[in-house]
Design an enzyme around this catalytic site. Sequence first.
Site, PDB file in Angstrom:
ATOM      1  N   CYS A 117      -7.914   3.413 -14.604  1.00  0.00           N
ATOM      2  CA  CYS A 117      -7.230   3.865 -13.658  1.00  0.00           C
ATOM      3  C   CYS A 117      -7.479   5.403 -13.293  1.00  0.00           C
ATOM      4  O   CYS A 117      -7.851   5.871 -12.167  1.00  0.00           O
ATOM      5  CB  CYS A 117      -5.791   3.814 -13.482  1.00  0.00           C
ATOM      6  SG  CYS A 117      -5.384   2.162 -13.418  1.00  0.00           S
TER       7      CYS A 117
ATOM      8  N   CYS B 268      10.341  22.206  25.536  1.00  0.00           N
ATOM      9  CA  CYS B 268       9.378  21.224  25.837  1.00  0.00           C
ATOM     10  C   CYS B 268       8.520  20.581  24.946  1.00  0.00           C
ATOM     11  O   CYS B 268       8.628  21.078  23.758  1.00  0.00           O
ATOM     12  CB  CYS B 268       8.992  21.598  27.270  1.00  0.00           C
ATOM     13  SG  CYS B 268       7.680  22.893  26.699  1.00  0.00           S
TER      14      CYS B 268
ATOM     15  N   ASP C  46      10.450 -16.805   4.781  1.00  0.00           N
ATOM     16  CA  ASP C  46      10.732 -17.422   3.591  1.00  0.00           C
ATOM     17  C   ASP C  46      11.873 -18.294   3.785  1.00  0.00           C
ATOM     18  O   ASP C  46      12.558 -18.299   4.487  1.00  0.00           O
ATOM     19  CB  ASP C  46      11.184 -16.340   2.428  1.00  0.00           C
ATOM     20  CG  ASP C  46      11.697 -16.886   1.269  1.00  0.00           C
ATOM     21  OD1 ASP C  46      11.126 -17.716   0.688  1.00  0.00           O
ATOM     22  OD2 ASP C  46      12.714 -16.529   1.035  1.00  0.00           O
TER      23      ASP C  46
END
Length: 818
Positions: free
Chosen positions: A31, A94, A505
């Site tokens: 990794c 704004c 499921d």
Amino acid sequence: MKVSTLQDRTETAAEPLEFSVGIHGMTCASCVSRLESVIGKSAAVHDVTVNLATENARIAAAPEAAGEIVDAIRRAGYEPALEESAFSIEGMTCASCVQRIERSLHKVPGVVSASVNLATETATIRHLAPATRDALRQAIERAGYAARPVEESVPASTGDAREAALRNERRRVLLAAGLSLPMVAPMLLEPFGTHAMLPGWIQLLLTIPVQFGLGARFYKAAWKAVRAGAGNMDLLVSIGTTAAFALSVYQLIAYEYGAHAGHGQPHLYFESAAVIITLVLLGKYLESRAKGQTAQAIRALQALRPERARVRRDDQDVDVAIDEVRLGDLVVVRPGEKIAVDGVVVEGESRVDESLITGESLPVPKRDGDPVTGGAVNADGLLVVRTTALGAESTLSRIIRLVDNAQAAKAPIQRLVDRVSAVFVPVVLVIAALTILGWGLATGDWETAIINGVAVLVIACPCALGLATPTAIMVGTGIAARAGILVKDAEALEVAHAVDTVAFDKTGTLTEGRPSVDRFLVDPAFEHELLQLTASLQAASEHPLAKAVVALAAERDIPLLPAREVQAVAGRGLRGTVAGRRLFAGTAPLMEQHGVNIGRFLPTATERERAGSTVSFIGEEGNPEPLGLVSFTDRPKSSAADTIRELHRLGIRTVMITGDNQGSADRVAGELGIDQVFAHVLPDQKSAIVERLKAEGRTVAMAGDGINDAPALAAAHVGIAMATGTDVAMHTAGITLMRGDPRLIPDAFDVSRRTYRKIQQNLFWAFVYNTVGIPLAALGYLSPMVAAGAMAFSSVSVISNALLLRLWKPASRKGGAQ
């Protein structure tokens, strides 16, 4: 481990900055190598060192490379640990303000994303370590706004602070109106033959406090915008009203003392300047009131937080502040009181009103062993609750965080608005300048030219654009939370409107999730022994079928034996050692894997599966035949059929994905009316089926409640988790249902569709308002006062339209959808 420094890149690059990034998901040295390789490929990265032990990466890179680094980590298959900071911002008016702050924040080294919400007046920033809170606050201040971390702020939308701010705004509006009315009244009386205008000097004296006193806020905000090299609504109002005021002063002096002295009355526009400011102030006041209403859901949830609790200590009930309660404390809740903490009932029986937390309209019975949630109301019995969660970890706090985060997030559709807002004010200034030049050169009447230019500046307000999406999102997530539907982010709410396929499921989502044993087939002489062995093996499992076996053993008062080396076989069952015997319990493929021939039990298994039961076998290592067979039934939830019918009414196709056998799956699907069934699906295959449905061009939602559903929830366009299920499922899903009622699923799609419609309506009117209003003003068809009124109305109408969502009623409640 350290990779080579990229000399050819560093010679020309800017001075690198060191990033420290936490990384989740690393397991081994490969990794580390993969991460260093992928991150090191970025041209902005000079050096990278990944440490497996600390799960951390030290990266030297260009200051602006934070987003690129995060993307590289995700490409490698890992998740970066990002910090999140939130600020309350003062002074936004704004959509242009939103753009300016986001641009300033993105310039801070380490910032990955910045989302500013005009409706909630907050900024949410995700960043790496180099971006300190102080640096982020300074960036907001450089853009011209005041900022404080959210936890240090007193929300202007709650309590006395909000009411005081509204009262102050209302006083300013009334004062401005009082000063403007004497100048406007004669104009209103003209149709009745009255032409008595106030003298010019009186008009000047009335206008000055409005223009430079009550209107000072516009000048201050405009100046900050100019200093930051940008524009906003305040700049347009300031330029427009100043032009009208200055033209009037020029006309007054010219007709009194200058070239036009003695040539009649001047045409003055003091009333236009004063009325413009009055109407803009009125619009901002109404906007503030309406924005307060959009945050009603958060305020209702915050009001549920109890401040004190009655704790039983040394056989005495002591009233203490909620901060003094500790985990494990016994909290006494009298009838009619709020439950102060999350916990489990250890004494007493009562009914509990959880409507504001779960959306359940009827009180829920609670007795010994039942969980209760802090903030719910105890109806009619005395309860003693053992505390299991406090503070930020309580259910109520997590709900508030989820709703708050969803309301502060920016929906994908907002990107279009952001692109428009980025150029809106400069374009309007150009149009106003062209209007003045065009009218002046074409007619020679520069007075009319300036007034038309003022009308363009005043009517072109980007407020409505900035408020169109966030106000609808705020109201939509708020009403959803009130119904027991928690939306994790604005994107989930927006995407849900387009869902055309829902994959379910089965166990725990469409069925009760509490299967019971309906057949235990074994040699009667060994039934007691085998049930004891099987229940002992499965005692540590959380699987519903395992719990059913353990429950049957308890019902027959069969004691459990210690089990060792118990191991779950994904999608197939369990194996382990009980009383020195190596056992396995599960599906036919698990038996085959261990060399067990199920032929003797096959006719019974087939019969039970055709009847809709789930079948499990029990085997022992070294024995070529199964020791026994267990079949289970799990009834569909009473509301499941209504759920499927409501989804079909909404035009949504339904799919069931289950690891159960085909017979059990077909029985449930046929009973409920589900369109398509995938049975015998292993957990890691569920996400593949979701991907297949997506590849067919479908927009897919996945609904589940277990750990094995998490990959499919993540793969779907929208994941929907039951809060009655596992935390893993809830963290993965974009939408969480606070009670196990599947009827909340069509409710979630319904509220998403209605919210998205409001967003579309708001953006349509905001764009149409500007695309129609600006040309009309430029062509001289709108006076500055009418333009100011229209501008004020635009923002209020957008928020009011969003507030209409509050009329929505979930179909899962009595009375149906409205």
